[in-house]
Design a protein around this motif. Sequence first.
Motif, PDB file in Angstrom:
ATOM      1  N   MET A 241       1.009 -11.191  -9.239  1.00  0.00           N
ATOM      2  CA  MET A 241       2.475 -10.333  -8.903  1.00  0.00           C
ATOM      3  C   MET A 241       2.759  -9.105  -9.002  1.00  0.00           C
ATOM      4  N   LYS A 242       2.837  -8.637  -7.305  1.00  0.00           N
ATOM      5  CA  LYS A 242       3.208  -7.158  -7.404  1.00  0.00           C
ATOM      6  C   LYS A 242       4.321  -6.439  -7.765  1.00  0.00           C
ATOM      7  N   LEU A 243       4.734  -6.014  -8.560  1.00  0.00           N
ATOM      8  CA  LEU A 243       6.581  -5.892  -8.993  1.00  0.00           C
ATOM      9  C   LEU A 243       6.900  -4.478  -9.305  1.00  0.00           C
ATOM     10  N   PHE A 244       6.055  -3.451  -9.587  1.00  0.00           N
ATOM     11  CA  PHE A 244       6.211  -1.777  -9.773  1.00  0.00           C
ATOM     12  C   PHE A 244       6.084  -1.897  -8.899  1.00  0.00           C
ATOM     13  N   LYS A 245       4.920  -2.316  -7.679  1.00  0.00           N
ATOM     14  CA  LYS A 245       4.738  -1.150  -6.465  1.00  0.00           C
ATOM     15  C   LYS A 245       5.892  -1.089  -5.475  1.00  0.00           C
ATOM     16  N   PRO A 246       6.132  -2.237  -5.762  1.00  0.00           N
ATOM     17  CA  PRO A 246       8.096  -2.289  -4.448  1.00  0.00           C
ATOM     18  C   PRO A 246       9.049  -1.516  -4.939  1.00  0.00           C
ATOM     19  N   LEU A 247       9.330  -1.563  -5.945  1.00  0.00           N
ATOM     20  CA  LEU A 247      10.281  -1.064  -6.458  1.00  0.00           C
ATOM     21  C   LEU A 247       9.685   0.599  -6.168  1.00  0.00           C
ATOM     22  N   TYR A 248       8.727   1.118  -6.434  1.00  0.00           N
ATOM     23  CA  TYR A 248       8.422   2.294  -7.043  1.00  0.00           C
ATOM     24  C   TYR A 248       8.254   3.093  -5.051  1.00  0.00           C
ATOM     25  N   GLU A 249       8.324   2.265  -3.776  1.00  0.00           N
ATOM     26  CA  GLU A 249       8.101   2.338  -2.072  1.00  0.00           C
ATOM     27  C   GLU A 249       9.792   2.953  -2.472  1.00  0.00           C
ATOM     28  N   ARG A 250      10.568   1.594  -2.806  1.00  0.00           N
ATOM     29  CA  ARG A 250      12.184   2.036  -3.148  1.00  0.00           C
ATOM     30  C   ARG A 250      12.884   2.695  -2.967  1.00  0.00           C
ATOM     31  N   ALA A 251      12.564   3.313  -4.964  1.00  0.00           N
ATOM     32  CA  ALA A 251      12.519   4.332  -4.894  1.00  0.00           C
ATOM     33  C   ALA A 251      12.134   6.048  -4.311  1.00  0.00           C
ATOM     34  N   LEU A 252      11.349   5.514  -3.582  1.00  0.00           N
ATOM     35  CA  LEU A 252      11.160   6.883  -2.644  1.00  0.00           C
ATOM     36  C   LEU A 252      11.667   7.125  -1.560  1.00  0.00           C
ATOM     37  N   ARG A 253      12.485   5.921  -0.782  1.00  0.00           N
ATOM     38  CA  ARG A 253      13.383   5.535   0.378  1.00  0.00           C
ATOM     39  C   ARG A 253      13.820   6.632  -0.155  1.00  0.00           C
ATOM     40  N   TRP A 254      14.841   5.752  -1.291  1.00  0.00           N
ATOM     41  CA  TRP A 254      16.035   5.989  -2.118  1.00  0.00           C
ATOM     42  C   TRP A 254      16.203   8.053  -2.119  1.00  0.00           C
ATOM     43  N   ALA A 255      14.966   8.454  -2.440  1.00  0.00           N
ATOM     44  CA  ALA A 255      15.037   9.244  -2.759  1.00  0.00           C
ATOM     45  C   ALA A 255      14.767  10.600  -1.215  1.00  0.00           C
ATOM     46  N   LYS A 256      15.335  10.131  -0.610  1.00  0.00           N
ATOM     47  CA  LYS A 256      15.185  10.575   0.976  1.00  0.00           C
ATOM     48  C   LYS A 256      16.162  10.396   0.894  1.00  0.00           C
ATOM     49  N   HIS A 257      16.832   9.733   0.946  1.00  0.00           N
ATOM     50  CA  HIS A 257      18.736   9.666   1.425  1.00  0.00           C
ATOM     51  C   HIS A 257      19.461  10.881   1.118  1.00  0.00           C
ATOM     52  N   PRO A 258      20.448  10.939   2.433  1.00  0.00           N
ATOM     53  CA  PRO A 258      20.642  12.273   1.825  1.00  0.00           C
ATOM     54  C   PRO A 258      22.137  13.165   0.964  1.00  0.00           C
ATOM     55  N   HIS A 259      22.296  11.667   0.447  1.00  0.00           N
ATOM     56  CA  HIS A 259      23.395  11.928  -0.674  1.00  0.00           C
ATOM     57  C   HIS A 259      22.259  11.155  -2.347  1.00  0.00           C
ATOM     58  N   ALA A 260      20.821  11.747  -2.064  1.00  0.00           N
ATOM     59  CA  ALA A 260      20.238  11.386  -3.033  1.00  0.00           C
ATOM     60  C   ALA A 260      20.601  12.598  -4.271  1.00  0.00           C
ATOM     61  N   GLU A 261      20.896  13.711  -4.236  1.00  0.00           N
ATOM     62  CA  GLU A 261      21.116  14.582  -5.301  1.00  0.00           C
ATOM     63  C   GLU A 261      22.281  14.536  -6.066  1.00  0.00           C
ATOM     64  N   ARG A 262      22.616  13.753  -5.133  1.00  0.00           N
ATOM     65  CA  ARG A 262      24.100  13.884  -5.707  1.00  0.00           C
ATOM     66  C   ARG A 262      23.700  12.396  -6.726  1.00  0.00           C
ATOM     67  N   TYR A 263      23.330  11.043  -6.535  1.00  0.00           N
ATOM     68  CA  TYR A 263      22.941  10.273  -6.715  1.00  0.00           C
ATOM     69  C   TYR A 263      22.509  10.296  -8.101  1.00  0.00           C
ATOM     70  N   LEU A 264      21.318  11.331  -7.555  1.00  0.00           N
ATOM     71  CA  LEU A 264      20.751  11.805  -9.480  1.00  0.00           C
ATOM     72  C   LEU A 264      21.540  12.771 -10.895  1.00  0.00           C
ATOM     73  N   GLY A 265      22.382  13.296 -10.066  1.00  0.00           N
ATOM     74  CA  GLY A 265      23.125  13.637 -11.147  1.00  0.00           C
ATOM     75  C   GLY A 265      24.291  13.241 -11.127  1.00  0.00           C
ATOM     76  N   GLY A 266      24.429  11.835 -10.697  1.00  0.00           N
ATOM     77  CA  GLY A 266      25.210  10.407 -11.292  1.00  0.00           C
ATOM     78  C   GLY A 266      24.749  10.354 -11.997  1.00  0.00           C
ATOM     79  N   LEU A 267      23.268   9.764 -12.094  1.00  0.00           N
ATOM     80  CA  LEU A 267      22.796   9.105 -12.863  1.00  0.00           C
ATOM     81  C   LEU A 267      22.370   9.858 -14.445  1.00  0.00           C
ATOM     82  N   SER A 268      22.019  10.952 -13.861  1.00  0.00           N
ATOM     83  CA  SER A 268      21.870  11.455 -14.997  1.00  0.00           C
ATOM     84  C   SER A 268      23.415  11.771 -15.948  1.00  0.00           C
ATOM     85  N   PHE A 269      24.186  12.115 -15.524  1.00  0.00           N
ATOM     86  CA  PHE A 269      25.727  11.923 -15.958  1.00  0.00           C
ATOM     87  C   PHE A 269      25.741  11.061 -16.856  1.00  0.00           C
ATOM     88  N   VAL A 270      25.888   9.171 -16.870  1.00  0.00           N
ATOM     89  CA  VAL A 270      25.721   7.689 -16.830  1.00  0.00           C
ATOM     90  C   VAL A 270      24.456   8.006 -18.015  1.00  0.00           C
TER      91      VAL A 270
END
Length: 201
Positions: A1-30
């Motif tokens: 069962m593949k679990l981590f590879k799909p999550l990793y690929e999704r994280a890569l897509r999120w990382a390319k989002h136009p607001h990725a820096e804001r999300y990173l800052g918000g996640l680090s804050f919380v």
Amino acid sequence: MKLFKPLYERALRWAKHPHAERYLGGLSFVEAIIFPVAPEIMLAPMVLSQPRRWARYASVSLLGSMLGAFVGYALGHYAFDLLRPLLAQIGWLPRLDALVSELGAEVRSHPWNAFWMLVAAGFVPVPLKIFTWASGIVGMPLLPFIGGMLIGRGKRVYLLAGVIRLGGERAERALHRWIEWIGWALVLLIVALIAWLRLVK
């Protein structure tokens, strides 16, 4: 069962989002206050997707963590007694009480002893939020608290981002290939650590 590879690929897509820096800052804050997910889960793929911006992304994560650390400190200092039942319910209280006792002794001995505890906090298996709350509860002076947090969290995010930057595309290909094995190995390691901690109690 593949679990981590799909999550990793999704994280890569999120990382390319136009607001990725804001999300990173918000996640680090919380995360520095209460959230259980470490910001590295987003920092790593962001650096992989744009290696030249590694220092910028690490700085965004560090800034979010520092702002969150001040909130955690304030909550520990002013609202700890009110929040004890909630902290007990989510399982933080035993670790928090133990750390408060240790940190309080260090602060009473010399405030800069507690500074070194925070410097080491980046690489110990105790969540950052536990340290921020404990520092506020014991009333650790702000100067060593700020310095310890900057170095403790800073060395972690800059080291991670820098290593990924140096590895470049080769690191990304290797991680993409072996992420499933790495993920399950980490799960086994965490389970073994929990079992060992229970045995030595």
